[in-house]
Design an enzyme around this catalytic site. Structure first.
Site, PDB file in Angstrom:
ATOM      1  N   ASP A   1      38.052  54.366  50.217  1.00  0.00           N
ATOM      2  CA  ASP A   1      38.246  53.826  48.866  1.00  0.00           C
ATOM      3  C   ASP A   1      39.738  53.818  48.524  1.00  0.00           C
ATOM      4  O   ASP A   1      40.509  54.606  49.089  1.00  0.00           O
ATOM      5  CB  ASP A   1      37.470  54.707  47.867  1.00  0.00           C
ATOM      6  CG  ASP A   1      37.069  53.962  46.603  1.00  0.00           C
ATOM      7  OD1 ASP A   1      37.616  52.880  46.336  1.00  0.00           O
ATOM      8  OD2 ASP A   1      36.209  54.498  45.869  1.00  0.00           O
ATOM      9  N   GLY A   2      40.117  52.959  47.607  1.00  0.00           N
ATOM     10  CA  GLY A   2      41.497  52.915  47.132  1.00  0.00           C
ATOM     11  C   GLY A   2      41.734  53.954  46.051  1.00  0.00           C
ATOM     12  O   GLY A   2      40.854  54.755  45.711  1.00  0.00           O
TER      13      GLY A   2
ATOM     14  N   GLY B   1      39.896  54.262  38.992  1.00  0.00           N
ATOM     15  CA  GLY B   1      39.240  53.604  37.864  1.00  0.00           C
ATOM     16  C   GLY B   1      39.964  52.378  37.364  1.00  0.00           C
ATOM     17  O   GLY B   1      39.576  51.819  36.330  1.00  0.00           O
TER      18      GLY B   1
ATOM     19  N   GLY C   1      39.674  49.590  38.433  1.00  0.00           N
ATOM     20  CA  GLY C   1      38.664  48.528  38.426  1.00  0.00           C
ATOM     21  C   GLY C   1      37.442  48.913  37.607  1.00  0.00           C
ATOM     22  O   GLY C   1      36.395  48.252  37.701  1.00  0.00           O
TER      23      GLY C   1
ATOM     24  N   GLU D   1      32.126  55.278  42.071  1.00  0.00           N
ATOM     25  CA  GLU D   1      33.027  55.688  43.168  1.00  0.00           C
ATOM     26  C   GLU D   1      32.966  57.199  43.347  1.00  0.00           C
ATOM     27  O   GLU D   1      32.907  57.701  44.476  1.00  0.00           O
ATOM     28  CB  GLU D   1      34.467  55.264  42.850  1.00  0.00           C
ATOM     29  CG  GLU D   1      34.682  53.760  42.917  1.00  0.00           C
ATOM     30  CD  GLU D   1      36.080  53.329  42.476  1.00  0.00           C
ATOM     31  OE1 GLU D   1      36.582  52.362  43.031  1.00  0.00           O
ATOM     32  OE2 GLU D   1      36.653  53.971  41.578  1.00  0.00           O
TER      33      GLU D   1
HETATM   34  C1  5RP Z   1      38.573  50.885  41.097  1.00  0.00           C
HETATM   35  C2  5RP Z   1      39.507  51.798  41.777  1.00  0.00           C
HETATM   36  C3  5RP Z   1      40.363  51.233  42.849  1.00  0.00           C
HETATM   37  O1  5RP Z   1      40.108  51.892  44.045  1.00  0.00           O
HETATM   38  C4  5RP Z   1      41.792  51.392  42.445  1.00  0.00           C
HETATM   39  O2  5RP Z   1      41.990  50.742  41.205  1.00  0.00           O
HETATM   40  C5  5RP Z   1      42.767  50.824  43.493  1.00  0.00           C
HETATM   41  O3  5RP Z   1      42.629  49.433  43.550  1.00  0.00           O
HETATM   42  P1  5RP Z   1      43.594  48.536  44.433  1.00  0.00           P
HETATM   43  O4  5RP Z   1      43.315  48.842  45.873  1.00  0.00           O
HETATM   44  O5  5RP Z   1      43.232  47.122  44.025  1.00  0.00           O
HETATM   45  O6  5RP Z   1      45.016  48.863  44.038  1.00  0.00           O
HETATM   46  O7  5RP Z   1      39.598  52.976  41.511  1.00  0.00           O
HETATM   47  O8  5RP Z   1      37.900  51.517  40.051  1.00  0.00           O
END
Ligand code: 5RP
Length: 236
Positions: free
Chosen positions: A89-90, A103, A105, A111
Site C-alpha cells: 500500500d502507499g 488516507g 484517498g 486500508e
Molecule cells: C489512500 C491512501 C494512499 O495510499 C495514499 O494517499 C498515497 O497515495 P499515492 O500513492 O497516490 O500518493 O492512503 O487512502
C-alpha cells in the site's frame, strides 16, 4: 503527469520492486492510491503472463476492487481470507520509525483493516513522502459518520487539532467514503508528538470510525527516488 514524469517513474519502480517480492500461492492485500494502482497493474500482469500463479487479492477500496477486476486478480473479502500473506500500500507520510499517515484517498479505514491483517505490510512511496515528524506535510484524515461531524470536530479541537471537512473536487459537497461517511482533515500546528497516543485518542471520539495514523503496523518501507537522473529503489 506524463509517463516520464519523475514522480510517475518513481511510483512505477517502487511498485515493481514490491511486486517482485510477491510469491505464488499467496493472498495479497491490494492498496489504494496512485502508487498502489501500479502495484495492482503489475501483479495482474504477472498473474496473466504465468510468472505468478494462484494469487488472490483483498481490496482496500472500491478503486482497488475495480483495478483488480480490470487486471484479472480474483478477490476475497477480509472475512473470506484465512490469511493475508502480504499487503502492499502507499502512504502520505512515513516517519523514521515507519509510522504512517494514510488516507489521502479517503480509504484509510479499509486500508487499516487489510494492512493490519497482513503477515507482512510493505509500504511503497516516492521519497517526497519521507518526513522527520508526522503531520508536518499532510493533514491527518479522520473518517466520521455524518451525524457526528460537528461534535467530532469539537472534540478534535480539544486535542489541539484544526479540523476541516474534506470537500469533493468534481462533485458538489463533501467527499463521501466507500462506507458512506465523511472525512475530516486535521492540521496539528506543530506536527504530531505521540502518534500512538493520538491514534487512540481520536478513535475514542464517539462517531469516529478510523483515523489515518498507522502505528506499529509497517514491516517494510520501499522508497523510490531519482539519483543522478536514474530511478532507484531502496529499503528505508
Ligand atoms: C489512500 C491512501 C494512499 O495510499 C495514499 O494517499 C498515497 O497515495 P499515492 O500513492 O497516490 O500518493 O492512503 O487512502
Amino acid at each position: 503527469m506524463s509517463q516520464t514524469d519523475p514522480k510517475v517513474v518513481m511510483k512505477q519502480q517502487v511498485a515493481l520492486a514490491a511486486v517482485e517480492r510477491v510469491k505464488s500461492d499467496t493472498v495479497v492485500g491490494l492498496g489504494s492510491g496512485s502508487t498502489a494502482a501500479f502495484v495492482i497493474q503489475y501483479l495482474g500482469e504477472r498473474l496473466q503472463s504465468g510468472q505468478l500463479s494462484n494469487i488472490k487479492g483483498v481490496a482496500t477500496s472500491f478503486q482497488a476492487e475495480v483495478l483488480a477486476r480490470q487486471y484479472g486478480i480474483p478477490l476475497l473479502t477480509p472475512s473470506e481470507a484465512d490469511q493475508i500473506h502480504v499487503a502492499i500500500d502507499g502512504a502520505d507520510e512515513v516517519d523514521p520509525n515507519k509510522q504512517l499517515i494514510k488516507g489521502g484517498g479517503a480509504a484509510h479505514t479499509r486500508e487499516k483493516i487489510v494492512d493490519c491483517l497482513a503477515d507482512e505490510f510493505i509500504v511503497v512511496v516516492d521519497d517526497s513522502k519521507l518526513v522527520d515528524r508526522l503531520g508536518t506535510t499532510f493533514l491527518l484524515p479522520v473518517e466520521v459518520i455524518p451525524l457526528a461531524v460537528g461534535p467530532a470536530m469539537n472534540a478534535i479541537e480539544g486535542l489541539g487539532g484544526k479540523p476541516t471537512l474534506r470537500m469533493a473536487a468534481k462533485k458538489a459537497g463533501p467527499v463521501v467514503t466507500d462506507q458512506g461517511n465523511l472525512v475530516i482533515d486535521v492540521k496539528f500546528p506543530n506536527g504530531i508528538d505521540d502518534p500512538v497516543a493520538l491514534e487512540a485518542a481520536i478513535n475514542n471520539i464517539p462517531g469516529v470510525l478510523e483515523n489515518g495514523l498507522f502505528v506499529n503496523v509497517t514491516h517494510t518501507v520501499l522508497v523510490g527516488e531519482i539519483i543522478d537522473g536514474k530511478p532507484q529503489v531502496r529499503e528505508a
